[in-house]
Design a protein around this motif. Structure first.
Motif, PDB file in Angstrom:
ATOM      1  N   THR A 147      27.858  38.128  13.917  1.00  9.64           N
ATOM      2  CA  THR A 147      26.927  36.998  13.836  1.00  9.64           C
ATOM      3  C   THR A 147      25.853  37.260  12.785  1.00  9.64           C
ATOM      4  OG1 THR A 147      25.927  37.963  15.817  1.00  9.64           O
ATOM      5  CG2 THR A 147      27.182  35.932  16.113  1.00  9.64           C
TER       6      THR A 147
ATOM      7  N   GLY B  81      29.425  35.951   9.114  1.00  5.91           N
ATOM      8  CA  GLY B  81      30.208  35.518  10.273  1.00  5.91           C
ATOM      9  C   GLY B  81      29.880  34.091  10.674  1.00  5.91           C
TER      10      GLY B  81
ATOM     11  N   THR C 127      22.470  43.386  10.155  1.00  7.38           N
ATOM     12  CA  THR C 127      21.532  43.497   9.030  1.00  7.38           C
ATOM     13  C   THR C 127      20.849  42.170   8.723  1.00  7.38           C
ATOM     14  OG1 THR C 127      22.962  45.203   8.125  1.00  7.38           O
ATOM     15  CG2 THR C 127      21.331  44.280   6.636  1.00  7.38           C
TER      16      THR C 127
ATOM     17  N   THR D 260      16.690  42.411   8.900  1.00  7.50           N
ATOM     18  CA  THR D 260      16.163  43.145   7.758  1.00  7.50           C
ATOM     19  C   THR D 260      15.384  42.229   6.837  1.00  7.50           C
ATOM     20  OG1 THR D 260      16.731  44.943   6.291  1.00  7.50           O
ATOM     21  CG2 THR D 260      18.010  42.951   6.037  1.00  7.50           C
TER      22      THR D 260
ATOM     23  N   GLN E  68      12.716  39.016  -0.166  1.00  5.65           N
ATOM     24  CA  GLN E  68      14.166  39.226  -0.014  1.00  5.65           C
ATOM     25  C   GLN E  68      14.923  38.204  -0.854  1.00  5.65           C
ATOM     26  OE1 GLN E  68      15.910  38.879   3.860  1.00  5.65           O
ATOM     27  NE2 GLN E  68      17.473  40.414   3.432  1.00  5.65           N
TER      28      GLN E  68
ATOM     29  N   ALA F 259      34.039  44.964  19.369  1.00  2.10           N
ATOM     30  CA  ALA F 259      35.426  45.043  18.881  1.00  2.10           C
ATOM     31  C   ALA F 259      35.797  46.509  18.725  1.00  2.10           C
ATOM     32  CB  ALA F 259      35.529  44.325  17.540  1.00  2.10           C
TER      33      ALA F 259
ATOM     34  N   THR G 121      31.767  42.281  10.002  1.00  6.73           N
ATOM     35  CA  THR G 121      31.037  43.306  10.768  1.00  6.73           C
ATOM     36  C   THR G 121      29.937  44.002   9.971  1.00  6.73           C
ATOM     37  OG1 THR G 121      32.818  44.828  10.214  1.00  6.73           O
ATOM     38  CG2 THR G 121      32.925  43.790  12.381  1.00  6.73           C
ATOM     39  N   GLY G 122      29.724  43.619   8.705  1.00 12.27           N
ATOM     40  CA  GLY G 122      28.607  44.163   7.948  1.00 12.27           C
ATOM     41  C   GLY G 122      28.867  45.556   7.388  1.00 12.27           C
TER      42      GLY G 122
ATOM     43  N   VAL H   6      18.044  52.604   5.949  1.00  8.93           N
ATOM     44  CA  VAL H   6      17.101  51.490   6.088  1.00  8.93           C
ATOM     45  C   VAL H   6      17.832  50.236   6.602  1.00  8.93           C
ATOM     46  CG1 VAL H   6      17.207  50.802   3.642  1.00  8.93           C
ATOM     47  CG2 VAL H   6      15.139  50.327   4.951  1.00  8.93           C
TER      48      VAL H   6
ATOM     49  N   GLY I  32      20.172  40.615  -4.815  1.00 11.17           N
ATOM     50  CA  GLY I  32      20.330  39.287  -4.211  1.00 11.17           C
ATOM     51  C   GLY I  32      21.772  38.824  -4.158  1.00 11.17           C
TER      52      GLY I  32
ATOM     53  N   ALA J 181      24.228  40.286  -2.807  1.00 10.99           N
ATOM     54  CA  ALA J 181      24.870  40.582  -1.515  1.00 10.99           C
ATOM     55  C   ALA J 181      24.768  39.363  -0.600  1.00 10.99           C
ATOM     56  CB  ALA J 181      24.212  41.790  -0.863  1.00 10.99           C
ATOM     57  N   LEU J 182      23.616  38.722  -0.591  1.00  7.08           N
ATOM     58  CA  LEU J 182      23.477  37.545   0.279  1.00  7.08           C
ATOM     59  C   LEU J 182      24.322  36.390  -0.225  1.00  7.08           C
ATOM     60  CD1 LEU J 182      19.697  37.624   1.316  1.00  7.08           C
ATOM     61  CD2 LEU J 182      21.706  38.276   2.649  1.00  7.08           C
TER      62      LEU J 182
ATOM     63  N   THR K 109      27.789  36.906   1.037  1.00  6.08           N
ATOM     64  CA  THR K 109      28.057  36.575   2.448  1.00  6.08           C
ATOM     65  C   THR K 109      28.510  35.118   2.583  1.00  6.08           C
ATOM     66  OG1 THR K 109      25.772  35.874   2.980  1.00  6.08           O
ATOM     67  CG2 THR K 109      26.312  38.201   3.363  1.00  6.08           C
TER      68      THR K 109
HETATM   69  C1  LIG Z   1      16.414  46.764   3.894  1.00  6.75           C
HETATM   70  C2  LIG Z   1      17.430  45.858   3.301  1.00  6.75           C
HETATM   71  C3  LIG Z   1      17.053  44.927   2.344  1.00  6.75           C
HETATM   72  C4  LIG Z   1      18.002  44.085   1.776  1.00  6.75           C
HETATM   73  N1  LIG Z   1      17.602  43.179   0.839  1.00  6.75           N
HETATM   74  C5  LIG Z   1      18.520  42.368   0.285  1.00  6.75           C
HETATM   75  C6  LIG Z   1      18.123  41.397  -0.679  1.00  6.75           C
HETATM   76  O1  LIG Z   1      16.943  41.269  -1.011  1.00  6.75           O
HETATM   77  N2  LIG Z   1      19.093  40.607  -1.217  1.00  6.75           N
HETATM   78  C7  LIG Z   1      20.420  40.721  -0.879  1.00  6.75           C
HETATM   79  O2  LIG Z   1      21.253  39.982  -1.398  1.00  6.75           O
HETATM   80  N3  LIG Z   1      20.800  41.619   0.050  1.00  6.75           N
HETATM   81  C8  LIG Z   1      19.892  42.429   0.630  1.00  6.75           C
HETATM   82  N4  LIG Z   1      20.305  43.339   1.564  1.00  6.75           N
HETATM   83  C9  LIG Z   1      21.732  43.346   1.965  1.00  6.75           C
HETATM   84  C10 LIG Z   1      22.064  42.151   2.886  1.00  6.75           C
HETATM   85  O3  LIG Z   1      20.983  41.938   3.776  1.00  6.75           O
HETATM   86  C11 LIG Z   1      23.347  42.419   3.675  1.00  6.75           C
HETATM   87  O4  LIG Z   1      24.377  42.779   2.777  1.00  6.75           O
HETATM   88  C12 LIG Z   1      23.795  41.185   4.457  1.00  6.75           C
HETATM   89  O5  LIG Z   1      22.752  40.703   5.280  1.00  6.75           O
HETATM   90  C13 LIG Z   1      25.019  41.521   5.308  1.00  6.75           C
HETATM   91  O6  LIG Z   1      25.395  40.377   6.027  1.00  6.75           O
HETATM   92  P1  LIG Z   1      26.740  40.374   6.873  1.00  6.75           P
HETATM   93  O7  LIG Z   1      26.831  39.068   7.560  1.00  6.75           O
HETATM   94  O8  LIG Z   1      27.879  40.810   6.033  1.00  6.75           O
HETATM   95  O9  LIG Z   1      26.548  41.554   7.937  1.00  6.75           O
HETATM   96  P2  LIG Z   1      25.440  41.705   9.086  1.00  6.75           P
HETATM   97  O10 LIG Z   1      24.335  40.786   8.912  1.00  6.75           O
HETATM   98  O11 LIG Z   1      25.147  43.163   9.182  1.00  6.75           O
HETATM   99  O12 LIG Z   1      26.231  41.261  10.387  1.00  6.75           O
HETATM  100  C14 LIG Z   1      27.225  42.057  10.982  1.00  6.75           C
HETATM  101  C15 LIG Z   1      27.505  41.486  12.359  1.00  6.75           C
HETATM  102  O13 LIG Z   1      28.651  42.107  12.925  1.00  6.75           O
HETATM  103  C16 LIG Z   1      28.334  42.596  14.224  1.00  6.75           C
HETATM  104  N5  LIG Z   1      29.214  43.722  14.488  1.00  6.75           N
HETATM  105  C17 LIG Z   1      29.354  44.860  13.754  1.00  6.75           C
HETATM  106  N6  LIG Z   1      30.281  45.654  14.322  1.00  6.75           N
HETATM  107  C18 LIG Z   1      30.733  45.006  15.433  1.00  6.75           C
HETATM  108  C19 LIG Z   1      31.710  45.322  16.420  1.00  6.75           C
HETATM  109  N7  LIG Z   1      32.391  46.449  16.405  1.00  6.75           N
HETATM  110  N8  LIG Z   1      31.926  44.426  17.413  1.00  6.75           N
HETATM  111  C20 LIG Z   1      31.231  43.266  17.470  1.00  6.75           C
HETATM  112  N9  LIG Z   1      30.297  42.920  16.545  1.00  6.75           N
HETATM  113  C21 LIG Z   1      30.069  43.781  15.531  1.00  6.75           C
HETATM  114  C22 LIG Z   1      26.855  42.945  14.094  1.00  6.75           C
HETATM  115  O14 LIG Z   1      26.225  43.087  15.332  1.00  6.75           O
HETATM  116  C23 LIG Z   1      26.363  41.731  13.335  1.00  6.75           C
HETATM  117  O15 LIG Z   1      26.258  40.621  14.187  1.00  6.75           O
HETATM  118  C24 LIG Z   1      19.362  44.181   2.161  1.00  6.75           C
HETATM  119  C25 LIG Z   1      19.747  45.098   3.127  1.00  6.75           C
HETATM  120  C26 LIG Z   1      18.794  45.930   3.704  1.00  6.75           C
HETATM  121  C27 LIG Z   1      19.235  46.906   4.757  1.00  6.75           C
END
Ligand SMILES: Cc1cc2nc3c(=O)[nH]c(=O)nc-3n(C[C@H](O)[C@H](O)[C@H](O)COP(=O)(O)OP(=O)(O)OC[C@H]3O[C@@H](n4cnc5c(N)ncnc54)[C@H](O)[C@@H]3O)c2cc1C
Length: 664
Positions: free
Chosen positions: A25, A29, A55, A59, A64, A171, A211-212, A222, A446, A448-449, A452
């Motif tokens: 989520t 996701g 994350t 975060t 951001q 999972a 899953t990030g 961090v 930026g 990375a977002l 997503t």
């Molecule tokens: C400090 C920091 C600053 C950042 N700043 C920026 C920025 O300025 N610009 C930018 O573009 N990016 C930035 N990033 C990176 C960006 O925030 C992330 O890459 C992005 O939010 C990841 O989104 P996601 O949906 O892929 O994963 P996430 O948001 O991490 O979501 C993963 C989801 O999967 C769930 N999950 C994981 N494993 C399991 C499992 N086994 N079973 C069930 N659920 C599970 C988690 O609980 C969560 O709900 C930053 C990251 C950090 C840490």
């Protein structure tokens, strides 16, 4: 979605059958499920270990950043030019870079229209600014919590549509048949004490795996504490990883995890270290810099040169600070803090900061900010009071206490390998968001977002068009799943029956310490090989040596195994890169005995040379074959694909589009 109960080895398990299960989520996701529903596939559900975990939800940073095509002003920009920027980072496939660029405006406008407060001017232009590795002004921001807003607004869409969320489910294994994902095994954390130990089966045509990043591998991190990642189960199912060596590291506070970029460094705080008990305080940077002005400048520059970058080490560059922090912590075993209350002792003349010691860049910045006065906290209060408030709101008063720091893992550019529809080599398994290795060595801040949203849209679009089949008939699914379920259930049972005090946290910390030392921003072949051998030995004895205090800890124990598997594949990739002759690049230093020593007082282990760039045209692909008992790795160096320049004549594309030939 249908619910059923089925027997496997005499135990009754709940089984849900549906077209697509989205795991996670985060921003990726949520967008995947929402888009899939909009595109007509309504038989979709989300599974997450916690709605507010991960994350995106937890975060942020000073500002951001979200990266997209230029949508304001009079400077030219184009999809191909943005793709070029993404491609230039090295190790990135051109077709993927093109998709990321082409759909960036679409993803961004969707977020803006569902209420993410991206600022625009009176004429509706979404004004941008320049971020790192960005030749235009493509970056924007909704403030320090952009990604949180994204998840909150997307969650509203999910709830409005009534899409079911399995909350509190972890999972643990992807079920495959003939090279395709056919389902998932998860643990319902609330039911771990029942006879099925909470194990629940999902029989689905497709899995969108969101899953990030693999945050759980690192001790100094961090990433928010609630993010561990789940890449291990994908590797175990045969998914390939790409560019696993490429992550981003930088200085961050550890008690409350936050990047220490921008003004936190520009006010030039004191860097001190102590022994483990907090005694024997020293301003440890001093002994490495003869010219103290250079030291103060290096601290200042960390502000906008935040990620560790081996190109910024030589000649007392800002990344020397990351090396010295690592040296103090990992080599000398001390603790490191930033102190905003007093000026660095070497800068003090007659009780005041001697700003004349600074180079012109730092001096002019502070002068233009009217900040040539006082202590670091006074300068910070003057330039950026919210930066102080942020810590105060998280229980840290920078005017009264030291801030403990480390060089922390922040983002993984590499990850699971997907095609231009974000489908992995395991068919019907779609890694999206950070878990997908979209990027190579460098990427604009930026992006990375943006990724997503783009990846999750692409996977949904492909599934809606091509993967509409019902899931397998129940009997066929149970037959195919019973091997995996039996194995995992037995593993869980063994762990639950090992007597003694729970050692899950202790084991996790040990794994994480190993990765932070051997597989983070300072690397050597020897250390990586040793760490890999230790990790494999830990995996071999995992069931025997893991003690869960009670059944409620089973899921956490299995999570340790996932982290261990992830660590093994990542370390294997690091070893492969160094053996292939890869040198320092991106955000890590590779020890090289024939290279240069950054500072004379550092040990020989820090000798390094910069990568020649020869490997930027290749991407290392690693996968695991765990079928035959022991672990076997498959390694391939694939050529980077260029940015496509296909037939873009409107009538031709329109014809193909109408014939349904595009989304294939
Ligand atoms: C400090 C920091 C600053 C950042 N700043 C920026 C920025 O300025 N610009 C930018 O573009 N990016 C930035 N990033 C990176 C960006 O925030 C992330 O890459 C992005 O939010 C990841 O989104 P996601 O949906 O892929 O994963 P996430 O948001 O991490 O979501 C993963 C989801 O999967 C769930 N999950 C994981 N494993 C399991 C499992 N086994 N079973 C069930 N659920 C599970 C988690 O609980 C969560 O709900 C930053 C990251 C950090 C840490």
């Amino acid at each position: 979605m249908k619910k059923d109960k089925r027997l496997i080895n005499g135990i009754e398990f709940e089984v849900y059958s549906l077209n697509t299960l989205v795991i996670g989520t985060g921003a990726a996701g949520y967008n995947a499920a929402d888009t899939l529903y909009d595109l007509g596939q309504k038989d979709v559900a989300i599974l997450t270990e916690g709605i507010r975990m991960g994350t995106s939800r937890n975060t942020g940073s000073d500002k951001q950043t979200y990266y997209k095509l230029t949508l304001s002003g009079n400077t030219p920009d184009s999809v191909h030019e943005m793709a070029e920027t993404l491609f230039k980072g090295g190790g990135t496939h051109g077709d993927i870079a093109l998709v990321e660029a082409a759909l960036s405006a679409k993803g961004f406008y969707k977020l803006a229209s569902i209420g993410v407060p991206f600022p625009h001017n009176r004429y509706g232009e979404y004004i941008g600014y320049k971020t790192d590795h960005d030749p235009r002004e493509r970056a924007t921001s909704a403030g320090p919590l952009t990604s949180r807003f994204m998840t909150e607004k997307l969650e509203i869409q999910i709830n409005n549509k009534g899409i079911r969320i399995f909350d509190g489910f972890i999972a643990v294994a992807i079920i495959t048949k003939d090279g395709a994902a056919i389902g998932l095994l998860a643990v319902d954390a609330a039911r771990q004490e029942s006879p099925d130990m909470g194990f629940t089966l999902f029989n689905c045509t497709n899995i969108i795996f969101a899953t990030g990043g693999p945050a759980g591998m690192y001790l100094t991190s961090v990433y928010p504490p609630s993010q561990t990642g789940g890449s291990g189960m994908a590797f175990e199912a045969g998914a390939e990883g790409i560019n696993l060596t490429e992550s981003q590291y930088g200085i961050a506070s550890t008690k409350f995890r936050w990047n220490l970029s921008g003004t936190y460094q520009q006010v030039i705080p004191r860097y001190i270290s102590t022994d483990r008990e907090g005694n024997d305080e020293r301003e440890f940077l001093d002994e490495y810099f003869e010219d103290k002005g250079r030291m103060l400048d290096a601290i200042f520059l960390k502000g906008y040169q935040w990620p560790f970058d081996p190109r910024k080490i030589e000649n007392f560059g800002s990344s020397i600070i990351d090396i010295l922090v690592y040296n103090e912590m990992q080599i000398k075993g001390r603790r490191v803090f930033m102190d905003f209350m007093s000026n660095p002792a070497c800068a003090v003349r007659d009780g005041k900061f001697d700003f004349g010691m600074l180079g012109s860049e730092s001096y002019n910045y502070l002068k233009n900010s009217n900040a040539l006065f006082g202590s670091p906290i006074e300068r910070l209060a003057h330039m950026n009071q919210p930066a102080i408030d942020l810590y105060m709101n998280n229980g840290i008063d920078l005017s009264k206490e030291y801030l403990e720091i480390a060089v922390c893992a922040q983002h993984n550019n590499g990850g699971l390998r997907g095609n231009i529809w974000w489908e992995s080599n395991v068919r019907h398994l779609f890694p999206v968001g950070e878990v997908n290795g979209t990027f190579g060595v460098y990427r604009p801040g930026g992006s990375a977002l943006n990724s997503t949203q783009v990846g999750s849209f692409r996977a949904a679009q492909y599934i809606a068009a091509n993967c509409k089949d019902e899931p397998l008939a129940q009997d066929d699914f149970i037959k195919a799943a019973s091997g995996t379920v039996g194995k995992v259930f037995e593993r869980a049972g063994r762990i639950a029956s090992n007597h003694g005090k729970s050692n899950i946290i202790e084991k996790r910390l040990a794994m994480q310490a190993r990765m932070t030392k051997a597989g983070a921003h300072i690397r050597s072949l020897q250390e990586a090989e040793n760490a890999l051998a230790e990790s494999i030995a830990d995996l071999d004895s995992f069931e025997e040596k893991t003690v869960a205090g009670n059944r409620r800890e089973i899921a956490e124990a299995l999570r340790n195994r996932d982290i261990l598997l992830t660590q093994i594949v990542y370390l294997r990739a690091i070893c492969e890169y160094i053996r292939k002759g890869g040198k320092s690049r991106g955000s890590y230093l590779v020890s090289d005995e024939n290279g240069m020593l950054p500072l004379e007082k550092l040990s020989e282990d820090f000798r390094f040379s910069l990568d020649s760039g020869n490997l930027l045209k290749k991407a290392c692909v690693v996968s695991l074959d765990a079928t035959g008992g022991g672990l076997k790795f498959n390694i391939d160096w694939e050529d980077i694909r260029p940015i496509p320049t296909g037939d873009n004549w409107f009538e031709n594309v329109w014809n193909s589009y109408r014939r349904g030939e595009i989304v294939k």
